[in-house]
Design a protein around this motif. Structure first.
Motif, PDB file in Angstrom:
ATOM      1  N   LEU A 130      74.496  46.609  42.367  1.00  0.00           N
ATOM      2  CA  LEU A 130      73.220  46.605  42.937  1.00  0.00           C
ATOM      3  C   LEU A 130      73.046  47.318  44.014  1.00  0.00           C
ATOM      4  CD1 LEU A 130      70.495  44.924  42.371  1.00  0.00           C
ATOM      5  CD2 LEU A 130      71.632  43.077  43.828  1.00  0.00           C
ATOM      6  N   ILE A 131      72.046  48.213  43.972  1.00  0.00           N
ATOM      7  CA  ILE A 131      71.694  49.220  44.984  1.00  0.00           C
ATOM      8  C   ILE A 131      70.374  49.332  45.538  1.00  0.00           C
ATOM      9  CG2 ILE A 131      73.599  50.766  44.187  1.00  0.00           C
ATOM     10  CD1 ILE A 131      71.133  52.765  43.378  1.00  0.00           C
ATOM     11  N   GLU A 132      70.238  49.591  46.960  1.00  0.00           N
ATOM     12  CA  GLU A 132      68.913  49.901  47.318  1.00  0.00           C
ATOM     13  C   GLU A 132      68.726  51.238  47.885  1.00  0.00           C
ATOM     14  OE1 GLU A 132      66.497  47.427  50.959  1.00  0.00           O
ATOM     15  OE2 GLU A 132      68.268  48.698  51.599  1.00  0.00           O
ATOM     16  N   PHE A 133      67.737  51.967  47.244  1.00  0.00           N
ATOM     17  CA  PHE A 133      67.394  53.396  47.547  1.00  0.00           C
ATOM     18  C   PHE A 133      66.681  53.257  48.857  1.00  0.00           C
ATOM     19  CE2 PHE A 133      67.159  53.297  42.966  1.00  0.00           C
ATOM     20  CZ  PHE A 133      68.235  54.267  42.550  1.00  0.00           C
ATOM     21  N   THR A 134      67.316  53.970  49.881  1.00  0.00           N
ATOM     22  CA  THR A 134      67.080  53.905  51.402  1.00  0.00           C
ATOM     23  C   THR A 134      65.481  54.500  51.480  1.00  0.00           C
ATOM     24  OG1 THR A 134      68.166  55.872  51.630  1.00  0.00           O
ATOM     25  CG2 THR A 134      69.069  54.046  52.204  1.00  0.00           C
ATOM     26  N   ILE A 135      65.208  55.478  50.468  1.00  0.00           N
ATOM     27  CA  ILE A 135      63.948  56.138  50.919  1.00  0.00           C
ATOM     28  C   ILE A 135      62.713  55.396  50.915  1.00  0.00           C
ATOM     29  CG2 ILE A 135      63.620  57.033  48.572  1.00  0.00           C
ATOM     30  CD1 ILE A 135      62.716  59.704  49.654  1.00  0.00           C
ATOM     31  N   ASN A 136      62.722  54.376  49.762  1.00  0.00           N
ATOM     32  CA  ASN A 136      61.397  53.456  49.625  1.00  0.00           C
ATOM     33  C   ASN A 136      61.864  52.082  49.462  1.00  0.00           C
ATOM     34  OD1 ASN A 136      63.007  53.522  46.849  1.00  0.00           O
ATOM     35  ND2 ASN A 136      61.290  54.398  45.745  1.00  0.00           N
TER      36      ASN A 136
END
Length: 102
Positions: free
Chosen positions: A4-10
């Motif tokens: 489960l990842i979080e895209f840092t850009i958005n």
């Protein structure tokens, strides 16, 4: 294994297979259909040479895809009906009250 990842850009959150993530960077397919992208995730397809890469961070690791999806659904703080795939959407209809029999 799935992350489960979080895209840092958005600041969006997604599930990706382990082979899509390396050293703070995640691959994401450029498929037009969300269903096709979800199938690629479930099947842990090898990233294509034309896939985009994005900075990301791991929020949680899971052994199974469905477990990761459950964590994804729990982590969403917005209206999840906009984010569900067609397979996951339920046909939600208000129940009708039965008519009284005289």
């Amino acid at each position: 294994m799935f992350y489960l990842i979080e895209f840092t850009i958005n600041k969006t959150v997604a599930v990706v297979p382990q082979n899509w993530y390396s050293d703070g960077v995640a691959y994401w397919p450029n498929y037009r259909s969300n269903n096709r992208a979800n199938r690629a995730v479930r099947n842990a397809e090898e990233p294509g040479s034309d896939w985009e890469t994005y900075d990301a961070r791991i929020l949680k690791s899971c052994d199974q895809y469905l477990e990761a999806r459950q964590h994804l659904n729990k982590s969403l703080s917005c209206n999840t009906s906009d984010l569900q795939t067609e397979e996951e959407e339920e046909d939600i209809r208000p129940k009708r009250k039965p008519k009284a029999i005289n």
